[in-house]
Enzyme design. Structure first.
Site, PDB file in Angstrom:
ATOM      1  N   GLU B  51       0.791  -1.208   0.053  1.00 21.04           N
ATOM      2  CA  GLU B  51       0.091  -0.007   0.033  1.00 21.04           C
ATOM      3  C   GLU B  51       0.982   1.162   0.010  1.00 21.04           C
ATOM      4  OE1 GLU B  51      -3.514  -0.591   2.715  1.00 21.04           O
ATOM      5  OE2 GLU B  51      -2.771   1.305   3.200  1.00 21.04           O
ATOM      6  N   GLU B  62      -5.002  10.960   9.390  1.00 12.27           N
ATOM      7  CA  GLU B  62      -3.795  10.465  10.021  1.00 12.27           C
ATOM      8  C   GLU B  62      -3.292  10.687  11.442  1.00 12.27           C
ATOM      9  OE1 GLU B  62      -3.009   8.045   7.807  1.00 12.27           O
ATOM     10  OE2 GLU B  62      -3.892   8.820   6.024  1.00 12.27           O
TER      11      GLU B  62
END
Lengths: 420, 267
Positions: B51, B62
């Protein structure tokens, strides 16, 4: 501009939260169910006369509404004097939302959303703030209803808005300075969204401007539209006619959409003033519509300041409240469709207008409406004698006096300085 | 290749009765050279799927590790275009390990959905995962990716209830990513016992598509626990932190230990 008979400007957004191609709900899946729940809860509250009655009661007795509509006679005379030979100048009116409790329009929205949060059973409130006006208004309503309050504020803004930071702490809010990015409003909004996605069970995110995922742009607009509804009725009563133009400064756009929305179907020019910072060609400004292009940030599609790769650029404005690289999606749509016009004012122009308003009208404006003040003279002259222009005085300038003093000291050659 | 490469890898893992190990790294962190070295080393270290994050200035979902990685990548001049170039160079020596891109919508929107789909397929990308593009907003993007055989990986979260799940997995391909905790990346981790029923629920709704589980998985022990039930285990922030503190070799060593733990979890 004559609106077509079948005009339905005020019927937007659609069920997907779209204003034309703008708006929508671009959030992480974790937040999506919350956003949908909020949409349902808001629609139910909007249709509930008991909710509206409770809100109206607090707006009257706690916020201090309606705010006056004031004819700024000396500012009008000043601009008439500056007019072209044989020209003339429309009357300039101030919608006095700086007289609200907490000193700005922000509390209109906070009062609506805190009542909704209570109705939804939420027990913890978070918010982002730039200038601190929304943070103060949020901390105020949280104190009033006894709810814990966490305010995310860019570290740069914490520094330049000290009086408001102190006020928020007095009101019992926890201030979290955000150091990521450049430490301004967009970074505070990122951090508030991270808090929300982490505390999905109990937390209500009280967004301060008419942006973010649907239903926020529509909901914040509805709560701020009390400004335009009052102004419309007040003009009809005082002048026997609608104004010819409405003018407001634009950061995220909540004070402007609040003033504009009740006039959307009328033959009234709507003019928003973006912050041009050091100038549009300097690369240091906050004029997302004049100097940006469409993209997706913070849950909605709208005009953004961004580079060729789609990275969001830092905005700049002397006004912390306008220092945001995006704009509410309804403004993006009103711009593209031509229903509203958007112009800009630089830091220097806002500083000059700030002083001019203080000296001529005895009203110290916030730096945000000072941007609208910087353009209102030319707009009043365009409208001409016999016309009327309403400017949204969306905040008072107490919070900005140190910023202004610093800016004037640093620009001794600035023409505004000579007026002091 | 594209989504077929993902399907083949998951079929292989299923045949071996094991979960797949998905390793996340940020393109261009800390620079293109080291990022390429890490990419090239990961399949040898046992990563079944890669990924590859592309940086965004405002990574709202995040936690601090990937926020910092995003910033380092941007400071090194990384763009979506240079991320595709990185994939191109990786693919020159590696045809079997599937690779998906992960990030935020605005760089893709700015690149243009059609041009992105065509360029990504040509570079050797197999799928795309966009954090801030829920199914309600994803049709245009899926329409652009489909003709190129690129998977649009869908996300399910603990807040996704049974009524909503069918809408979330509609048009899903490749696999479904289960965000196992409400929060940002790299902070909290889910209790292993809550993961199994969620994985089963999602797999059933998605017509048997593999379900990858991520968020907060840092150690081989945590990875092995999740690998009991999940079809794939995603580790990101821990690898990104190791890369930042100790360099490429250390990150590959950690990836290898995680891969072993995932491989042996059901033995």
């Amino acid at each position: 501009m004559n609106a077509p008979a079948a005009n339905t400007w005020s019927a937007y957004p659609d069920a997907r939260g779209r204003f034309g191609d703008y708006g929508g709900r671009y959030v992480a899946e974790t937040l999506m169910p919350l956003v949908l729940e909020l949409d349902g809860a808001y629609r139910a509250a909007k249709g509930d006369p008991a909710f509206q009655a409770e809100l109206d009661d607090f707006l009257t007795h706690y916020v201090g509404r309606p705010s006056p509509l004031y004819f700024a006679e000396r500012l009008t005379a000043h601009h008439a004097g500056n007019g072209a030979k044989g020209g003339g100048c429309a009357r300039i009116w101030f919608k006095r939302d700086e007289l609200n409790h907490t000193g700005a329009h922000k509390i209109n929205n906070c009062m609506g959303q805190i009542l909704l949060a209570r109705r939804m059973g939420r027990t913890r409130i978070i918010a982002e703030t730039g200038a601190g006006q929304h943070g103060v208004a949020t901390a105020t309503v949280c104190a009033r209803f006894g709810l814990p309050c966490v305010i995310y504020m860019g570290a740069t803004d914490v520094e330049r808005q000290k009086p408001n930071v102190f006020r928020m702490r007095l009101l019992g809010a926890e201030i979290v300075p955000v150091t990521s990015g450049r430490g301004t409003l967009k970074d505070a909004m990122n951090e508030a969204m991270r808090d929300w996605v982490t505390n999905v069970e109990d937390t209500y995110y009280l967004i301060g401007t008419a942006a973010g995922p649907h239903p926020y742009p529509a909901m914040v607009r509805d709560f701020q539209a009390v400004i335009g509804r009052e102004a419309r009725a007040q003009m009809l009563e005082r002048a026997g006619k609608l104004p010819d133009a409405c003018v407001a400064s634009i950061g995220g756009g909540s004070n402007a959409i609040g003033l504009f929305h009740p006039f959307l179907e009328d033959d009234v020019r709507l003019i928003g003033i973006e912050a041009a910072g050091h100038g549009l060609t300097s690369g240091q400004h906050a004029a997302s519509m004049t100097g940006g292009r469409p993209g997706v940030l913070h849950g909605n599609k709208t005009y953004l300041l961004q580079d060729d790769d789609g990275q969001i650029l830092d905005a700049h404005s002397i006004s912390a409240g306008l220092d945001y690289p995006g704009i509410g999606p309804e403004h993006a749509w009103l711009k593209d469709s031509g229903r509203a016009e958007y112009r800009t004012a630089t830091d220097m122009e806002a500083l000059a207008a700030f002083q001019e308003c203080a000296r001529l009208e005895g009203i110290i404006p916030a730096l945000e409406p000072a941007h609208a003040l910087a353009r209102v003279g030319e707009i009043a002259r365009e409208v001409g004698r016999g016309g009327d222009v309403v400017l949204n005085m969306c905040g008072r300038g107490d919070k900005d006096i140190y910023t202004v003093a610093d800016a004037l000291a640093g620009h001794a050659d600035h023409p505004a300085e000579t007026k002091l | 290749m594209s989504v077929a490469r993902l399907d083949a890898r998951f079929a292989l893992c299923r045949a071996e009765d094991r979960a797949a190990f998905v390793a996340y790294l940020m393109a261009g962190d800390p620079d293109a050279g080291r990022s390429l070295a890490l990419l090239r080393g990961l399949s040898a270290a046992g990563a079944d799927v890669i990924e590859l994050g592309f940086p965004f200035s405002d990574p709202m979902a995040e936690g601090p590790p990937i926020q910092r990685a995003s910033l380092r990548a941007l400071e090194a001049g990384t763009t979506l275009a240079s991320t595709l170039e990185l994939v191109r160079r990786f693919r020159a020596g590696e045809r079997d390990t599937p690779l998906i891109l992960m990030g935020y919508l605005n760089p893709v929107l700015s690149y243009g959905y059609d041009r992105f789909s065509s360029d990504a397929a040509e570079a050797g990308v197999d799928g795309l995962l966009v954090v801030d593009c829920p199914p309600e907003e994803a049709d245009d993007l899926a329409d652009a990716l489909d003709p190129h055989g690129l998977a649009l990986v869908r996300l399910a979260a603990p807040t996704t209830d049974a009524a909503r799940l069918p809408a979330v997995v509609r048009r899903a391909s490749g696999f479904v990513y289960y965000v196992s905790v409400a929060g940002v990346t790299g902070v909290k981790s889910a209790a292993a016992e809550t993961v199994a029923p969620a994985v089963e629920r999602i797999r059933a709704a998605a017509g048997g598509l593999p379900v990858a589980v991520g968020f907060g998985i840092r150690t081989p022990e945590q990875a092995a626990a999740v690998a009991q039930a999940a079809d794939a285990v995603v580790v990101g922030s821990a690898l990104v932190d190791t890369l930042a503190k100790h360099g490429v070799e250390a990150a590959l060593g950690q990836a290898s230990a995680l891969a072993q733990a995932v491989r042996n979890a059901r033995r």
